[in-house]
Scaffold this active site. Sequence first.
Site, PDB file in Angstrom:
ATOM      1  N   LYS A 146       0.425   3.567  -3.092  1.00 26.35           N
ATOM      2  CA  LYS A 146      -0.580   4.464  -3.165  1.00 26.35           C
ATOM      3  C   LYS A 146      -0.347   5.611  -3.163  1.00 26.35           C
ATOM      4  CE  LYS A 146      -3.826   1.070  -1.129  1.00 26.35           C
ATOM      5  NZ  LYS A 146      -4.486   0.534   0.133  1.00 26.35           N
ATOM      6  N   VAL A 195       1.010  -3.508   4.017  1.00 26.26           N
ATOM      7  CA  VAL A 195       0.608  -4.624   4.906  1.00 26.26           C
ATOM      8  C   VAL A 195       1.878  -5.417   4.576  1.00 26.26           C
ATOM      9  CG1 VAL A 195      -0.302  -5.866   2.644  1.00 26.26           C
ATOM     10  CG2 VAL A 195      -1.280  -6.612   4.870  1.00 26.26           C
ATOM     11  N   SER A 254       0.812  -1.128  -0.100  1.00 23.74           N
ATOM     12  CA  SER A 254       0.137  -0.101   0.123  1.00 23.74           C
ATOM     13  C   SER A 254       0.957   1.229  -0.046  1.00 23.74           C
ATOM     14  CB  SER A 254      -0.823  -0.019   1.220  1.00 23.74           C
ATOM     15  OG  SER A 254      -1.885  -0.956   1.155  1.00 23.74           O
ATOM     16  N   TYR A 299      -4.037  -1.599 -10.078  1.00 23.32           N
ATOM     17  CA  TYR A 299      -3.767  -1.649  -8.764  1.00 23.32           C
ATOM     18  C   TYR A 299      -2.894  -2.607  -8.144  1.00 23.32           C
ATOM     19  CZ  TYR A 299      -5.464  -1.688  -3.752  1.00 23.32           C
ATOM     20  OH  TYR A 299      -5.507  -1.642  -2.383  1.00 23.32           O
ATOM     21  N   TYR A 352      -4.294   4.687   8.388  1.00 16.04           N
ATOM     22  CA  TYR A 352      -5.463   3.945   8.480  1.00 16.04           C
ATOM     23  C   TYR A 352      -6.308   4.696   9.713  1.00 16.04           C
ATOM     24  CZ  TYR A 352      -3.331   0.866   5.393  1.00 16.04           C
ATOM     25  OH  TYR A 352      -2.696   0.292   4.299  1.00 16.04           O
TER      26      TYR A 352
END
Lengths: 426, 426, 426, 426
Positions: free
Chosen positions: C71, C263, C68, C193, C245
């Site tokens: 991103k 992750v 991630s 993605y 998060y």
Amino acid sequence: VPSLTGDPTAEVLRRLHDDLRGLEGGEKSTSIPSLANADETLFGLALCSPDGYVSSAGDSEVEFGIQSISKAFTYALALSDRGRDTVHEHVGAEPSGEAFSAISLEAETGRPDNPLINAGAIVTCALVKGAGARERSARIHALMEACAGRELSFDETIYEEEQEASDRNRALAHFMRSAGSLTDDVDDTIEVYLRQCSVLVTTVDLATMAATLACGGVNPVTGDRVMSGEIARHVMTMMATCGMYDYSGEWMLRVGTPAKSGVSGGLITASPGQFGLGVVSPRLDHRGNSVRAVAACEQLAERFDLHALALPAGSLPVVREHEETWLEVAAGVVTVQGDLVFASMQGVLRAIEEVLDEGETILVLDLDRVTRIHTVAQQILQSVIDHLLERDRRVVIVDGAGRNAVTATAHVVSLAEAREWCDEQS
Amino acid sequence: VPSLTGDPTAEVLRRLHDDLRGLEGGEKSTSIPSLANADETLFGLALCSPDGYVSSAGDSEVEFGIQSISKAFTYALALSDRGRDTVHEHVGAEPSGEAFSAISLEAETGRPDNPLINAGAIVTCALVKGAGARERSARIHALMEACAGRELSFDETIYEEEQEASDRNRALAHFMRSAGSLTDDVDDTIEVYLRQCSVLVTTVDLATMAATLACGGVNPVTGDRVMSGEIARHVMTMMATCGMYDYSGEWMLRVGTPAKSGVSGGLITASPGQFGLGVVSPRLDHRGNSVRAVAACEQLAERFDLHALALPAGSLPVVREHEETWLEVAAGVVTVQGDLVFASMQGVLRAIEEVLDEGETILVLDLDRVTRIHTVAQQILQSVIDHLLERDRRVVIVDGAGRNAVTATAHVVSLAEAREWCDEQS
Amino acid sequence: VPSLTGDPTAEVLRRLHDDLRGLEGGEKSTSIPSLANADETLFGLALCSPDGYVSSAGDSEVEFGIQSISKAFTYALALSDRGRDTVHEHVGAEPSGEAFSAISLEAETGRPDNPLINAGAIVTCALVKGAGARERSARIHALMEACAGRELSFDETIYEEEQEASDRNRALAHFMRSAGSLTDDVDDTIEVYLRQCSVLVTTVDLATMAATLACGGVNPVTGDRVMSGEIARHVMTMMATCGMYDYSGEWMLRVGTPAKSGVSGGLITASPGQFGLGVVSPRLDHRGNSVRAVAACEQLAERFDLHALALPAGSLPVVREHEETWLEVAAGVVTVQGDLVFASMQGVLRAIEEVLDEGETILVLDLDRVTRIHTVAQQILQSVIDHLLERDRRVVIVDGAGRNAVTATAHVVSLAEAREWCDEQS
Amino acid sequence: VPSLTGDPTAEVLRRLHDDLRGLEGGEKSTSIPSLANADETLFGLALCSPDGYVSSAGDSEVEFGIQSISKAFTYALALSDRGRDTVHEHVGAEPSGEAFSAISLEAETGRPDNPLINAGAIVTCALVKGAGARERSARIHALMEACAGRELSFDETIYEEEQEASDRNRALAHFMRSAGSLTDDVDDTIEVYLRQCSVLVTTVDLATMAATLACGGVNPVTGDRVMSGEIARHVMTMMATCGMYDYSGEWMLRVGTPAKSGVSGGLITASPGQFGLGVVSPRLDHRGNSVRAVAACEQLAERFDLHALALPAGSLPVVREHEETWLEVAAGVVTVQGDLVFASMQGVLRAIEEVLDEGETILVLDLDRVTRIHTVAQQILQSVIDHLLERDRRVVIVDGAGRNAVTATAHVVSLAEAREWCDEQS
């Protein structure tokens, strides 16, 4: 063909149709072109009675896509293929309290809330047995035909439009695969799901399909058993709590019979042992239920008390008469009539107590006018007979036609034989 | 006093009690000391039949706080005081899909989801008429006593403990005041709410209270009408969809009779016209329902088919016989028996068609064996009679005892008179 | 090569590595086999300074999947390709207050909450320009390489495993297509993605990538501008509010520098103008952030005040001295040093007011020691000069090297020239 | 008094005021009469610089209720009274992603999301020390006065109206008591909460209060330290992530300075070391933020790059010059200037490496032009000095004024002494 008795049911439907034809409000679904372009004046009603007689009014023979009403029958087939416990390992039985396409899975289990919302119906599509999407779809189609009592067309255009607009349902399917509640291939399952929605029906079909549920799984027109009575009851239970989306609770309060609506404006409602009703009118309220169909059912319910929880007729006393002495012997006679259910047995017991309390040693229980004995009533009856025999009473069951095979331990005779036998005792 | 017939219902309850006494699992509520300190071995069952006979097993005479079961009766009183429409302007009728104390108000209206969760019950407490908290509480208390058929004690200790632990309910009340769905004073309303919870009952009381609902609002023990049949049905409808929190849907699938549970481990369930059941056992599952009470009802339902949507007895044909000619005249005779409901009328119509189709001009309709005629059946019957009269048929209703005052337009006579009259026509 | 000055930064990282190597707690992700089988002892740290010097400790050269963290860079590329306004028509900029894979779209718009959660990153993948999934993926890959300053490998195994486990992300994509916030093909977008997640990096790469953000878009190792300063700031802003998060807020309180975790246990954090940090350790806490990486950053923050909202150095007075008379003329002299930002200009204005208030008509403003003038400071300065000129004052700017091209309206001279000029005036 | 330099800041504010006076849109709050009746033309702006100079435009001296802006200062007082860890045991630090009065407590802990939404501010009110509501309110009032630098009035009418309309906040308080995150008396806590909202301020007050945060807790007008620098930073951090309700993320993207808005249309925003800004205009957008205040800040941010994550001035190289030989001895000389922070130390290290790499054994480090040394820079410097000493280098620190007490292990001398000393070594 105008009949002698005039079909008062059709008359009621016709009056409803007249009253509500002008009802404004609501919007057609625009989710696919076929729905967006539907004739919004379409308005049909049909009722199928337990003896298979169908009355109707308005556009009752016009075909339209069955859409979500199919979910009730796919659920039935999944129950039949896998059993209640397996089905409900994968899908819950609770109202979602949410809109029809809500994405809400049970936190612990990943199960969708119930089989009558989109997510749940996707799961039941995957639970139907069959090799591949085509065979599973064919089996669902066949069940719906058996319930409708005729061949039903499949609309390729609707199906293709639904495929075009399937993102939300695909989202649900992938979401459930990630949560483990769906294990089948997404493309296959969505195909089955969309095919079940693309079957064409009329309100006469819907009425017959609903009546099949109302008659415990037997299609009252064809006489064929289509599903078990238990499954029909499960389907109606789910319709009672979850069939009208987030209007389900108020529907039960106002109408009181299990129902299921669809985005094309169709609606079925079933009253156990009483009727199946089908209605269609494309304009939907903000909860996704047909405006005129809901109004029609609410007016019907207001005029005829059809509520599933209404006090049933069978709750009246069934003891016709009892007398403490009969002929010369010390016999107590209890004559009952109608249906023997749990509740009515209480009165029978009380009457037996009374006729025997003067010391009479013989009980004559006259079942000649009894129309039916429920399992639980039979169990109670046998238990009472055994109890009396143990206490040195003698029991004579009058059942001339032998219809009510109720006991293995008491004499079962005709009324004449009973009198004769009592004479012998004196 | 052991009776002659042996009370088979009590026997069933005793067996259930034996089977489930050892059932493990669940936890007592610890929300207040009285609940935390409750005797967790407490286990009682009682059943009250429509003729007012109560059977029981276990600790059926031990008192405990009624807690949330009271919400069903406060809802009944609010309905009686304000009418269904006014009540449901302030509280919804939908399952919440959430836990018992969830804070979820309808987005547009600020209404709590339904009257059987805390927020909704606070609203119904505010809707009960009366000057101040004491009078309103007294009226709720009186209604519960009328349903139980005896005076019920109020437990001051429970009430004070509930006041101590009332933050969540006060939060709900203030929240609803801010949303406009509650307009009463918070302290007063919470007092009424907590007082309704602090009334002491036994399972015999609960069974009688449930039976009052099952008997359409008439307490079957005292014979007093406590609420209208319509209100009793509304209460049972709400219990059917919302009474068991987020287990309501599965409960209806597995048991099928409207129910309401409480945090003290009590549970009522009512089957219209059949029975009222009360159970208590303090250990609760994670949804807040008594573990042993749920198990007891599920076992009962498995053994005796008590489901509210089961195919009713009354759905059988009621036409006893029909013959196309009678005596010398061209009279068709239809003899019916049992209950005339919507569904059974269809068969009657079919029989009339048949006996008249050879040109007979006289219809003799024998209602002597009919036990009851529903409104809808009467409407249909009148419509048929009028239809026939318009077509120059003559109609004779046989109703010797005059019980079934069914029509103003046809002759109503005894069977003998009917025969005599027919003789005259020939 | 051990250096003379001993690399105190590496020393700090080594000590952190020693202190935290034994830290227990957390679990590796099991979402794909590559993660489930990862070496959980892996623990590396690297820091890249604005002059491109990289210090490191532990397994800083071991490769792992970027997951991630990518991103942040895909968001940067989307911003570069489409502009901020277009990007944020499709994806929000708000913290979701929810877990990383939450399905929550803005009610009115269907936008996912922000570009650093899965749903938002799927949208930014669709916003990256390029013909087909491969070209778009290649462009994202190239941007990450430019930030890392070296070629990065692509891990086919991770990619294939991610494809296998892509149901939740496919659900998000279909869900957004149905809501209209995603218009691209689902398969293509998911491919992009998943490919961005499957690039291999080391913590040295991560540190350099973070430093590129910290240096306003210029990779401090290669010296290449990789993105605009504005985009780098947007990315860091989003990392500050949404990067960790549902720990983002507490992270800002405890650490205070924008961060993004993945992750695989990787984490980057960037302090504008100060450093980029990369850490990896596979065990994750319940929010999905690496246990040891979070602990490492919190300890760093506790020892060195690195908070983005700490009082900056530049807030000190920059007026070195001012004197009211200079030589023989009525000149006020203000000497400033350091950086002229908005805040420091206030002091300069106050000093100018003071040196001119005795009637001096000449302002000598010595900027020789000024290191940099921000746009806003320049605007203020020009406005002051104009104001003074309008009021018949004369202004001499001392800027010997001509670095601070600050004004078009005042004389700009060297200090010697200024003195000379003033002599002439006297 | 018009000043010589013309107050360019006030000029900017005046232009903003002119530009935005006509801006339409938004609605006044109607939650209490005082807000519903507010003059919606009210529009004031004020900016307070770190040297305590206040510029303003429009209705900058009109008083209005501070409302939710007070939450920032109550949070500061709670932090001061209880410490960060204790405060955040009771209230989270995460953006809620929801509206200002949302009822959302952390599932596991019952904590409200953050101290700047209503629920969280109720908790911080309860954490402020003091005997009873009055004393706690007085202490909050006093802190706000210390930040504003003047006595602030309390508006009894607002307070009473807020008490009337306090149901939602009382709901939150009771809800949190039931969840255990609030243990104080509800009435007391709500009194404190409502009193903090009822204090009257002007935008000049707001600007000064914001500047107090921006200046690390020192009121730049009065010079008083009002709170610790750490607390000021915590408050600004929370404002950065949660201060603008569900616009917080986009605010940071567009404006980039920590802010807090209130229902009366007030808004503060603070840029560390740069300024504090106060704006008021009663019309609110759908998120509850003042329409004109938001527009004013967005325009300011567009024209002057004020973003908290902008590349800071201090990131420029601070090494002024370095030469490898100095005088006759083998001395390397490094002259630095400006602020020594973490980032700038890297360049210093590189310069030291370079001047010593020819074998010079003496390092002369000239700190005379250094304005400030951060803790982390001092630690790095000491570590380098020790490293060199261990390797038989000699280190001379030039710090004529002795301001930069940087080391205990190296010679600290004036430049002249350093030259002299080096001469001696040759």
